[in-house]
Design a protein around this motif. Structure first.
Motif, PDB file in Angstrom:
ATOM      1  N   GLU A   5       0.843  -1.203   0.000  1.00 20.81           N
ATOM      2  CA  GLU A   5       0.000   0.000   0.000  1.00 20.81           C
ATOM      3  C   GLU A   5       0.873   1.246   0.000  1.00 20.81           C
ATOM      4  O   GLU A   5       1.882   1.296   0.696  1.00 20.81           O
ATOM      5  N   GLY A   6       0.459   2.240  -0.753  1.00 22.69           N
ATOM      6  CA  GLY A   6       1.185   3.500  -0.779  1.00 22.69           C
ATOM      7  C   GLY A   6       2.413   3.477  -1.669  1.00 22.69           C
ATOM      8  O   GLY A   6       3.129   4.451  -1.732  1.00 22.69           O
ATOM      9  N   THR A   7       2.694   2.373  -2.326  1.00 20.85           N
ATOM     10  CA  THR A   7       3.844   2.301  -3.211  1.00 20.85           C
ATOM     11  C   THR A   7       3.370   2.323  -4.663  1.00 20.85           C
ATOM     12  O   THR A   7       2.244   1.968  -4.968  1.00 20.85           O
ATOM     13  N   THR A   8       4.272   2.762  -5.530  1.00 20.34           N
ATOM     14  CA  THR A   8       3.970   2.794  -6.951  1.00 20.34           C
ATOM     15  C   THR A   8       5.073   2.065  -7.695  1.00 20.34           C
ATOM     16  O   THR A   8       6.248   2.404  -7.560  1.00 20.34           O
ATOM     17  N   ALA A   9       4.688   1.055  -8.460  1.00 20.43           N
ATOM     18  CA  ALA A   9       5.650   0.370  -9.321  1.00 20.43           C
ATOM     19  C   ALA A   9       5.920   1.264 -10.525  1.00 20.43           C
ATOM     20  O   ALA A   9       5.099   2.113 -10.870  1.00 20.43           O
ATOM     21  N   SER A  10       7.054   1.063 -11.178  1.00 19.67           N
ATOM     22  CA  SER A  10       7.428   1.957 -12.268  1.00 19.67           C
ATOM     23  C   SER A  10       8.064   1.177 -13.419  1.00 19.67           C
ATOM     24  O   SER A  10       8.824   0.243 -13.199  1.00 19.67           O
ATOM     25  N   ILE A  11       7.718   1.594 -14.635  1.00 19.01           N
ATOM     26  CA  ILE A  11       8.352   1.078 -15.852  1.00 19.01           C
ATOM     27  C   ILE A  11       9.104   2.250 -16.465  1.00 19.01           C
ATOM     28  O   ILE A  11       8.494   3.218 -16.910  1.00 19.01           O
ATOM     29  N   GLY A  12      10.418   2.192 -16.426  1.00 16.45           N
ATOM     30  CA  GLY A  12      11.268   3.306 -16.819  1.00 16.45           C
ATOM     31  C   GLY A  12      11.257   3.617 -18.304  1.00 16.45           C
ATOM     32  O   GLY A  12      10.752   2.846 -19.130  1.00 16.45           O
ATOM     33  N   LYS A  13      11.872   4.765 -18.659  1.00 15.85           N
ATOM     34  CA  LYS A  13      11.887   5.271 -20.038  1.00 15.85           C
ATOM     35  C   LYS A  13      12.497   4.294 -21.020  1.00 15.85           C
ATOM     36  O   LYS A  13      12.077   4.220 -22.169  1.00 15.85           O
ATOM     37  N   SER A  14      13.510   3.549 -20.609  1.00 14.97           N
ATOM     38  CA  SER A  14      14.205   2.663 -21.547  1.00 14.97           C
ATOM     39  C   SER A  14      13.617   1.253 -21.577  1.00 14.97           C
ATOM     40  O   SER A  14      14.083   0.411 -22.332  1.00 14.97           O
ATOM     41  N   VAL A  15      12.574   1.000 -20.771  1.00 13.18           N
ATOM     42  CA  VAL A  15      11.991  -0.340 -20.694  1.00 13.18           C
ATOM     43  C   VAL A  15      10.891  -0.506 -21.734  1.00 13.18           C
ATOM     44  O   VAL A  15      10.047   0.376 -21.911  1.00 13.18           O
ATOM     45  N   GLN A  16      10.916  -1.654 -22.424  1.00 17.96           N
ATOM     46  CA  GLN A  16       9.888  -1.987 -23.409  1.00 17.96           C
ATOM     47  C   GLN A  16       9.259  -3.311 -23.002  1.00 17.96           C
ATOM     48  O   GLN A  16       9.974  -4.285 -22.773  1.00 17.96           O
ATOM     49  N   ILE A  17       7.931  -3.331 -22.939  1.00 19.72           N
ATOM     50  CA  ILE A  17       7.211  -4.544 -22.564  1.00 19.72           C
ATOM     51  C   ILE A  17       6.172  -4.828 -23.632  1.00 19.72           C
ATOM     52  O   ILE A  17       5.402  -3.944 -24.017  1.00 19.72           O
ATOM     53  N   ARG A  18       6.154  -6.079 -24.091  1.00 22.40           N
ATOM     54  CA  ARG A  18       5.132  -6.524 -25.034  1.00 22.40           C
ATOM     55  C   ARG A  18       4.456  -7.735 -24.422  1.00 22.40           C
ATOM     56  O   ARG A  18       5.108  -8.728 -24.136  1.00 22.40           O
ATOM     57  N   GLY A  19       3.137  -7.618 -24.201  1.00 27.28           N
ATOM     58  CA  GLY A  19       2.400  -8.716 -23.596  1.00 27.28           C
ATOM     59  C   GLY A  19       1.373  -8.210 -22.608  1.00 27.28           C
ATOM     60  O   GLY A  19       0.800  -7.140 -22.780  1.00 27.28           O
ATOM     61  N   GLU A  20       1.195  -8.958 -21.525  1.00 29.32           N
ATOM     62  CA  GLU A  20       0.163  -8.652 -20.550  1.00 29.32           C
ATOM     63  C   GLU A  20       0.791  -8.146 -19.257  1.00 29.32           C
ATOM     64  O   GLU A  20       1.689  -8.787 -18.711  1.00 29.32           O
ATOM     65  N   VAL A  21       0.318  -6.991 -18.789  1.00 32.28           N
ATOM     66  CA  VAL A  21       0.775  -6.436 -17.518  1.00 32.28           C
ATOM     67  C   VAL A  21      -0.404  -6.496 -16.557  1.00 32.28           C
ATOM     68  O   VAL A  21      -1.467  -5.954 -16.833  1.00 32.28           O
ATOM     69  N   LYS A  22      -0.207  -7.179 -15.409  1.00 32.72           N
ATOM     70  CA  LYS A  22      -1.244  -7.290 -14.387  1.00 32.72           C
ATOM     71  C   LYS A  22      -0.626  -6.934 -13.051  1.00 32.72           C
ATOM     72  O   LYS A  22       0.553  -7.210 -12.821  1.00 32.72           O
ATOM     73  N   GLY A  23      -1.440  -6.372 -12.157  1.00 31.46           N
ATOM     74  CA  GLY A  23      -0.909  -6.072 -10.839  1.00 31.46           C
ATOM     75  C   GLY A  23      -1.981  -5.582  -9.890  1.00 31.46           C
ATOM     76  O   GLY A  23      -3.126  -5.355 -10.278  1.00 31.46           O
ATOM     77  N   SER A  24      -1.576  -5.428  -8.628  1.00 32.00           N
ATOM     78  CA  SER A  24      -2.500  -4.953  -7.609  1.00 32.00           C
ATOM     79  C   SER A  24      -1.930  -3.744  -6.873  1.00 32.00           C
ATOM     80  O   SER A  24      -2.299  -3.456  -5.755  1.00 32.00           O
ATOM     81  N   GLU A  25      -0.970  -3.055  -7.506  1.00 33.19           N
ATOM     82  CA  GLU A  25      -0.451  -1.807  -6.948  1.00 33.19           C
ATOM     83  C   GLU A  25      -0.440  -0.749  -8.041  1.00 33.19           C
ATOM     84  O   GLU A  25      -0.546  -1.062  -9.224  1.00 33.19           O
ATOM     85  N   ASP A  26      -0.342   0.501  -7.633  1.00 28.57           N
ATOM     86  CA  ASP A  26      -0.310   1.602  -8.596  1.00 28.57           C
ATOM     87  C   ASP A  26       0.908   1.443  -9.500  1.00 28.57           C
ATOM     88  O   ASP A  26       1.948   0.940  -9.080  1.00 28.57           O
TER      89      ASP A  26
END
Length: 121
Positions: A5-26
């Protein structure tokens, strides 16, 4: 406070993801994501440098960068200045700032609490 709780996950500028992103945090995206994003109980923020090509399902969605895909939010969708959204929006609340671009349909739905209050009238 529960773990996560109160945390935020992050995908940085240089990261590329192709597929499915699922989660239970911001989640904050500043990089490239293609596919689907599902954060049913959380907030998604598409950062100013982000390029997202995905259908999104989240509690709240805040867009500052580019998103191509449909947005389904149980809470609010915010298009901030400089945002570009191409796709349909389904949400209970929508906010669009000046200089935000949007192309698509909007379906504003009543939240469960708003429906219950309307039913009592």
């Amino acid at each position: 406070m529960a773990a996560g709780e109160g945390t935020t996950a992050s995908i940085g500028k240089s990261v590329q993801i192709r597929g499915e992103v699922k989660g239970s945090e911001d989640l904050l995206i500043d990089g490239l994501v293609e596919g689907t994003i599902t954060l049913t109980e959380s907030r998604l923020t598409v950062g100013a440098t982000a390029k997202v090509q995905a259908n999104v399902s989240a509690r709240d969605v805040i867009i500052l960068g580019h998103l191509q895909g449909n947005v389904d939010a149980t809470g609010r969708v915010e298009l901030r200045s400089g945002a570009q959204l191409t796709g349909d929006i389904r949400a209970s609340r929508l906010s669009i700032e000046e200089n935000a671009g949007f192309s698509g349909k909007v379906d504003l739905i009543q939240s469960a609490t708003a429906q219950a209050a309307a039913a009592k009238r």
